[in-house]
Motif scaffolding. Sequence first.
Motif, PDB file in Angstrom:
ATOM      1  N   ASP A 128       0.804  -1.224   0.000  1.00 54.22           N
ATOM      2  CA  ASP A 128       0.000   0.000   0.000  1.00 54.22           C
ATOM      3  C   ASP A 128       0.838   1.276   0.000  1.00 54.22           C
ATOM      4  OD1 ASP A 128      -2.218  -1.634   0.116  1.00 54.22           O
ATOM      5  OD2 ASP A 128      -2.621  -1.259   2.248  1.00 54.22           O
ATOM      6  N   GLY A 131       0.833   4.020  -3.064  1.00 57.19           N
ATOM      7  CA  GLY A 131      -0.402   4.791  -3.127  1.00 57.19           C
ATOM      8  C   GLY A 131      -0.480   5.838  -2.035  1.00 57.19           C
ATOM      9  N   GLU A 132       0.015   5.485  -0.842  1.00 57.78           N
ATOM     10  CA  GLU A 132       0.023   6.447   0.261  1.00 57.78           C
ATOM     11  C   GLU A 132       0.921   7.641  -0.065  1.00 57.78           C
ATOM     12  OE1 GLU A 132       0.867   4.751   4.107  1.00 57.78           O
ATOM     13  OE2 GLU A 132      -0.257   2.936   3.600  1.00 57.78           O
ATOM     14  N   LEU A 134       1.954   8.660  -3.131  1.00 58.18           N
ATOM     15  CA  LEU A 134       1.454   9.406  -4.292  1.00 58.18           C
ATOM     16  C   LEU A 134       0.177  10.182  -3.996  1.00 58.18           C
ATOM     17  CD1 LEU A 134       2.185   6.875  -7.159  1.00 58.18           C
ATOM     18  CD2 LEU A 134       3.457   8.942  -6.564  1.00 58.18           C
ATOM     19  N   SER A 135      -0.491   9.862  -2.906  1.00 55.31           N
ATOM     20  CA  SER A 135      -1.716  10.589  -2.558  1.00 55.31           C
ATOM     21  C   SER A 135      -1.420  11.951  -1.932  1.00 55.31           C
ATOM     22  CB  SER A 135      -2.586   9.755  -1.611  1.00 55.31           C
ATOM     23  OG  SER A 135      -1.992   9.686  -0.328  1.00 55.31           O
ATOM     24  N   THR A 136      -0.143  12.246  -1.714  1.00 57.41           N
ATOM     25  CA  THR A 136       0.232  13.539  -1.138  1.00 57.41           C
ATOM     26  C   THR A 136       0.789  14.449  -2.237  1.00 57.41           C
ATOM     27  OG1 THR A 136       2.529  12.953  -0.649  1.00 57.41           O
ATOM     28  CG2 THR A 136       0.874  12.370   1.009  1.00 57.41           C
ATOM     29  N   GLN A 140       3.813  13.454  -5.194  1.00 60.22           N
ATOM     30  CA  GLN A 140       3.777  13.661  -6.647  1.00 60.22           C
ATOM     31  C   GLN A 140       5.018  14.406  -7.118  1.00 60.22           C
ATOM     32  OE1 GLN A 140       1.592  12.681  -9.145  1.00 60.22           O
ATOM     33  NE2 GLN A 140       0.781  11.315  -7.585  1.00 60.22           N
ATOM     34  N   LYS A 143       8.162  12.129  -7.076  1.00 60.38           N
ATOM     35  CA  LYS A 143       8.010  10.883  -7.836  1.00 60.38           C
ATOM     36  C   LYS A 143       9.134  10.714  -8.863  1.00 60.38           C
ATOM     37  CE  LYS A 143       4.919   8.472 -10.977  1.00 60.38           C
ATOM     38  NZ  LYS A 143       3.702   8.553 -11.767  1.00 60.38           N
TER      39      LYS A 143
END
Length: 162
Positions: A128, A131-132, A134-136, A140, A143
Amino acid sequence: MASGQAVKLFVYDLTKGLASQLAPMIIGRPLDGIWHTSIVCYNQEFFFGGMGIESCPPCGTILGSPDKQVHLGSTEVPSEMFYEYLSQLGSDTFKPQKYELFHHNCNNFSSEVAQFLTGKDIPSYITDLPGEILSTPMGQMIKNMLENTQVSPGAGQTTRHF
């Protein structure tokens, strides 16, 4: 009745502890680490990265000894069948050019191989994590910088590509 071959998950923190210190400031939430995983069985450590599926002796990558070892169970899959399975994965699903740090990485490989060998998945805190991050908003932003991270065997270690 003979017991099967032990299957372990080796878990490495690529940040060597920095993620737990810096993540709250950088992405606004705590993280225990940025995980690289591999599967250890048949006296080899198997992992996926930018060079495709590779193996080396346990603890033979440039990362040295893992931060955690998780016993996933045992397998009755014969080594010859496992190597054939890896060969098929290496020619399709886990080709070198299909590696993506956040979406198709060592942890996805470890998850798939663990399920093949034991019927069990690896811990969800590992799968997980992308996703955790990239959700911030900051996740991003960083990355592109992080996508260039690769793991390979250390100098002098034998490597087998699949």
